[in-house]
Design a protein around this motif. Structure first.
Motif, PDB file in Angstrom:
ATOM      1  N   THR A 118      -0.180   4.240  -1.439  1.00 58.31           N
ATOM      2  CA  THR A 118      -0.822   5.269  -0.859  1.00 58.31           C
ATOM      3  C   THR A 118      -2.406   4.775  -0.491  1.00 58.31           C
ATOM      4  O   THR A 118      -2.660   3.668  -0.930  1.00 58.31           O
ATOM      5  CB  THR A 118      -1.058   6.507  -1.868  1.00 58.31           C
ATOM      6  OG1 THR A 118      -1.738   6.024  -3.009  1.00 58.31           O
ATOM      7  CG2 THR A 118       0.355   6.883  -2.390  1.00 58.31           C
ATOM      8  N   LYS A 119      -3.321   5.784  -0.135  1.00 62.59           N
ATOM      9  CA  LYS A 119      -4.636   5.091   0.161  1.00 62.59           C
ATOM     10  C   LYS A 119      -5.552   5.317  -1.165  1.00 62.59           C
ATOM     11  O   LYS A 119      -6.663   4.588  -1.173  1.00 62.59           O
ATOM     12  CB  LYS A 119      -5.284   6.112   1.243  1.00 62.59           C
ATOM     13  CG  LYS A 119      -4.553   6.227   2.583  1.00 62.59           C
ATOM     14  CD  LYS A 119      -4.752   4.441   3.134  1.00 62.59           C
ATOM     15  CE  LYS A 119      -4.039   4.571   4.439  1.00 62.59           C
ATOM     16  NZ  LYS A 119      -4.292   3.289   5.181  1.00 62.59           N
ATOM     17  N   ASP A 120      -4.642   5.702  -2.281  1.00 61.25           N
ATOM     18  CA  ASP A 120      -5.406   5.876  -3.375  1.00 61.25           C
ATOM     19  C   ASP A 120      -5.847   4.579  -4.281  1.00 61.25           C
ATOM     20  O   ASP A 120      -4.737   3.801  -4.320  1.00 61.25           O
ATOM     21  CB  ASP A 120      -4.779   6.880  -4.408  1.00 61.25           C
ATOM     22  CG  ASP A 120      -5.198   7.176  -5.693  1.00 61.25           C
ATOM     23  OD1 ASP A 120      -6.652   6.617  -6.049  1.00 61.25           O
ATOM     24  OD2 ASP A 120      -4.693   7.734  -6.591  1.00 61.25           O
ATOM     25  N   GLU A 166       0.820  -1.132   0.026  1.00 57.39           N
ATOM     26  CA  GLU A 166      -0.101  -0.232  -0.009  1.00 57.39           C
ATOM     27  C   GLU A 166       0.784   1.157  -0.101  1.00 57.39           C
ATOM     28  O   GLU A 166       1.446   1.641   1.095  1.00 57.39           O
ATOM     29  CB  GLU A 166      -1.070  -0.127   1.318  1.00 57.39           C
ATOM     30  CG  GLU A 166      -1.970   1.094   1.266  1.00 57.39           C
ATOM     31  CD  GLU A 166      -2.933   1.195   2.226  1.00 57.39           C
ATOM     32  OE1 GLU A 166      -2.427   1.542   3.423  1.00 57.39           O
ATOM     33  OE2 GLU A 166      -4.110   0.630   2.305  1.00 57.39           O
ATOM     34  N   VAL A 185       9.490   6.205  -3.320  1.00 61.84           N
ATOM     35  CA  VAL A 185       8.818   6.075  -2.089  1.00 61.84           C
ATOM     36  C   VAL A 185      10.160   5.538  -1.160  1.00 61.84           C
ATOM     37  O   VAL A 185      10.769   4.428  -1.508  1.00 61.84           O
ATOM     38  CB  VAL A 185       7.564   5.193  -1.811  1.00 61.84           C
ATOM     39  CG1 VAL A 185       7.814   3.885  -2.121  1.00 61.84           C
ATOM     40  CG2 VAL A 185       7.042   5.422  -0.457  1.00 61.84           C
ATOM     41  N   VAL A 223       6.158   9.570  -0.524  1.00 62.50           N
ATOM     42  CA  VAL A 223       6.130   9.364  -1.704  1.00 62.50           C
ATOM     43  C   VAL A 223       6.433  10.695  -2.638  1.00 62.50           C
ATOM     44  O   VAL A 223       5.912  11.741  -2.003  1.00 62.50           O
ATOM     45  CB  VAL A 223       4.707   8.945  -2.407  1.00 62.50           C
ATOM     46  CG1 VAL A 223       4.785   8.991  -3.734  1.00 62.50           C
ATOM     47  CG2 VAL A 223       4.184   7.546  -1.654  1.00 62.50           C
ATOM     48  N   TYR A 260      -0.262   1.625 -10.033  1.00 64.45           N
ATOM     49  CA  TYR A 260       1.315   1.456  -9.425  1.00 64.45           C
ATOM     50  C   TYR A 260       1.851   0.312 -10.043  1.00 64.45           C
ATOM     51  O   TYR A 260       1.590  -0.950  -9.972  1.00 64.45           O
ATOM     52  CB  TYR A 260       1.071   1.251  -7.914  1.00 64.45           C
ATOM     53  CG  TYR A 260       0.392   2.350  -7.313  1.00 64.45           C
ATOM     54  CD1 TYR A 260       0.826   3.616  -7.033  1.00 64.45           C
ATOM     55  CD2 TYR A 260      -1.016   2.280  -7.112  1.00 64.45           C
ATOM     56  CE1 TYR A 260       0.097   4.694  -5.932  1.00 64.45           C
ATOM     57  CE2 TYR A 260      -1.762   3.214  -6.357  1.00 64.45           C
ATOM     58  CZ  TYR A 260      -1.093   4.307  -5.850  1.00 64.45           C
ATOM     59  OH  TYR A 260      -2.116   5.231  -5.223  1.00 64.45           O
TER      60      TYR A 260
END
Length: 686
Positions: free
Chosen positions: A278-280, A276, A315, A325, A285
């Motif tokens: 980001t939370k997006d 994970e 990151v 990030v 990715y």
């Protein structure tokens, strides 16, 4: 005989049926497109287009435009160009039609049409950066092809299949294993991908034989691959963790690429777990790449905050998880797509882009970071490494500028294949081995590398205790190996210019602080304490060791074999230990740092594991006592006696000269700037 009214009716009915069928095809195509299944969408749009009457020009143009977008996505370049031209002919285009068509002309190597198309765009939109880059590419590409670089490119047929093979990546410290992604028939699952029309990709690998030839392509028999899409992998420097791209199938949800990690245990790769970043959850990715120092994960994403299209981000990797990030920004990222980052071990970042001036499609670029300004400088390596097709996914065989990459150049299906590359160049490297004397490699060691050209690096060693580093001619280098629980060891190297690539090998045997350390090749006259001339080299090395570690005191220990009386052996060994001490004192070592002790035959050698490799009939922890030796064959008895006749040292203190008579530090450390510290480090090491 049917009358004329029934014929007209049948004709009208067939037109209506065809029109209804075409609408259903478009709806199906739109659904596939929304899910990212461009191959299936293209087939539906093609059917709808063929069912659309010729007189419905507007509708045919709209469906041609949809079809063109799909063909462009799946690298069907010729079909995409034809579809875009049909959309233009029917006057049904959008704002990106001409730009996409110009890019496709570049990818097809049709530079004249590309130049014309981009010129037309810029007549009405002077600020279109992608059109500007495209126009410059169309003008420069023919010139670059006429002046090729020194890269040697060969298609590697032993690695390729009749489907797509791409993103090769070396694994291991010997560079004799290659992992790559393939949609070949051996990939798991039976269904064909709605994106490409082939099977979903799996990760495969192969290994070189003793002659340096690639062996049979092997599947990975673990939980790494699945019926989903896996590919584009990268490895951490210790080779224990793989990062890879994974795309899951969901018939009701768009396919977003994610990055996963897999750990290696018992020589097999575990099931990937999602990373994970980001939370997006609505961004892709993909294409993970680990920096040479293992501290950063670079990747490709279309997440918000980029410069347009796909960008390269990074990151930080920490022991506590992922850090913040960062977008690499300009000049690496552009309004176009930047993908497939990878590193040459010397720190150069390689990536692919269609937003920089190039030859067409995705071209490979090199990014180097200036040490003073910290800014990136971009270089295009030219033709034939790059072509009008998509070129991407580099992997390097160590520090040498050779390895493998992938390209779809010349493939009518747009499928990728693996190519080898080599750019002849003279590279000088140093390979060092850090290990404990009489024992094995020290994987936790660190080597400080300082050069009189300003070089000041900290080099972490690999699992086998080795490191490899590029060096430069006409530079004096000093290497200082350190490891907790061991004394430091220093080596110096003067690098002269050479005409062909050269590797220098340095050894860093570290002496333990807690265990006795054998002084190899110490010889005395028979039954005497007189040192022979053959002992000079070993004693000079010991002198250097004491100078490199000025805060230690040692006990010099001389031992004899079990033959002769205890009293005689004690006296002889004491004199021999004193002979060694006297030699060291004559070389400038302070007398109070040395404690010579003769143990005679009282302390027979205890065998360590490393010695059992030389003498398999010995076992670790065997004690070479008189009783043990007496039960051996005569030749083995003599070997054991030779082992027992030894001179060793053991560290007594590590604080010599640090404190004054009151117990205070003689020289308190002073605060310095980083620049001053670097200067002092250079001074200390030299």
């Amino acid at each position: 005989m049917p009358n004329k009214y029934s014929i007209v009716f049948m004709f009208i009915l067939s037109v209506i049926m065809s029109s209804c069928g075409a609408e259903q095809n478009v709806k199906k195509g739109d659904k596939f497109f929304a899910l990212g299944e461009y191959y299936d969408a293209a087939n539906q749009y093609k059917t709808a287009y063929s069912r659309t009457p010729l007189n419905e020009r507007s509708l045919r143009g709209k469906r041609a435009l949809k079809m063109a977008g799909c063909y462009r996505k799946i690298n069907f370049t010729q079909r995409a160009i034809a579809a875009y031209l049909n959309a233009i002919r029917y006057k049904q285009t959008d704002s990106l039609t001409s730009l996409n068509l110009g890019m496709l002309y570049l990818k097809d190597g049709n530079y004249k049409e590309a130049e014309k198309t981009f010129n037309d765009i810029l007549k009405y939109n002077h600020n279109n950066d992608l059109a500007k880059e495209g126009l410059e590419s169309a003008k420069e590409a023919p010139l670059k092809k006429m002046s090729p670089s020194s890269y040697i490119i060969k298609r590697t047929d032993e690695l390729n299949s009749r489907r797509a093979d791409y993103s090769p990546m070396f694994y291991g410290e010997e560079y004799n294993q290659l992992y790559f992604t393939s949609t070949r028939n051996q990939a798991q699952g039976d269904e064909l991908s709605g994106i490409t029309g082939t099977k979903n990709g799996d990760i495969f690998f192969c290994q070189k034989d003793d002659k340096g030839n690639w062996g049979k392509i092997q599947t990975i028999e673990s939980g790494l691959n699945s019926v989903q899409d896996e590919g584009a992998c990268s490895f951490t420097p210790d080779c224990h963790t793989m990062y890879l791209t994974k795309c899951d199938n969901d018939p009701q949800y768009p396919r977003y690429a994610t990055i996963c990690s897999s750990n290696r245990s018992d020589a097999s790769w575990g099931k990937p777990t999602n990373l994970e970043i980001t939370k997006d959850t609505l961004s892709s990715y993909a294409h993970p790449a680990i920096s040479p120092d293992g501290k950063w994960l670079y990747f490709t994403s279309d997440m918000p905050g980029g410069l347009g299209g796909l960008d390269i981000w990074r990151v930080r990797l920490t022991t506590n998880g992922l850090g913040g990030v960062e977008n690499l920004g300009s000049p690496i990222n552009t309004p176009g797509d930047e993908e497939f980052p990878t590193f040459r071990p010397n720190g150069d970042l390689y990536f692919s882009s269609n937003g920089h001036v190039g030859l067409g499609g995705l071209d490979i670029y090199i990014a180097r970071q200036d040490t003073d300004s910290n800014k990136w400088k971009i270089e295009h390596p030219g033709y034939p490494l790059n072509s009008q097709g998509d070129d991407f996914g580099m992997t390097f065989e160590g520090l040498h500028n050779r390895g493998y990459f992938s390209s779809n150049r010349g493939d009518a299906h747009g499928w990728d294949h693996i190519y080898s590359f080599e750019k002849p160049e003279v590279i000088q490297t140093v390979k060092g081995w850090v290990y404990e004397k009489e024992a094995y490699e020290l994987s936790s060691a660190m080597v400080r590398m300082v050069g009189n050209d300003g070089t000041n690096l900290k080099l972490n060693v690999k699992g086998d205790g080795s490191f490899t580093q590029e060096i430069h001619p006409n530079v004096d280098y000093v290497f200082l190996a350190t490891c907790k629980g061991f004394l430091n060891h220093k080596e110096q190297l003067r690098v002269a210019p050479v005409k062909e690539s050269t590797e220098y090998v340095l050894q860093f045997p570290l002496a333990s602080i807690t265990a006795p350390v054998l002084i190899d090749n110490i010889f005395y006259d028979f039954n005497k304490a007189t040192l022979t001339s053959e002992s000079t080299k070993a004693l000079d090395e010991l002198t250097n060791l004491l100078n490199e570690n000025p805060n230690i005191t040692i006990e010099l220990r001389a031992h004899c074999d079990y033959r002769g009386s205890s009293a005689y052996n004690k006296i002889l060994s004491q004199k021999r230990a004193e002979s060694v001490a006297n030699y060291l004192i004559s070389k400038g070592i302070a007398k109070d740092r040395l404690s010579p002790v003769g143990y005679g035959k009282d302390r027979p050698k205890i065998i360590r594991k490393r010695l059992t490799e030389k003498y398999p009939w010995l076992k670790e922890s065997d004690v070479l006592s008189a009783d043990f030796i007496s039960h051996l064959d005569k030749d083995k008895q003599e070997i054991c006696n030779q082992i027992n006749r030894r001179t060793e040292f053991i560290v007594l203190r590590t604080t010599y000269g640090i404190f004054d008579k009151y117990g205070n530090f003689k020289n308190l450390p002073q605060a310095h700037t980083l620049k001053e510290d670097n200067k002092q480090n250079n001074k200390d090491l030299f």
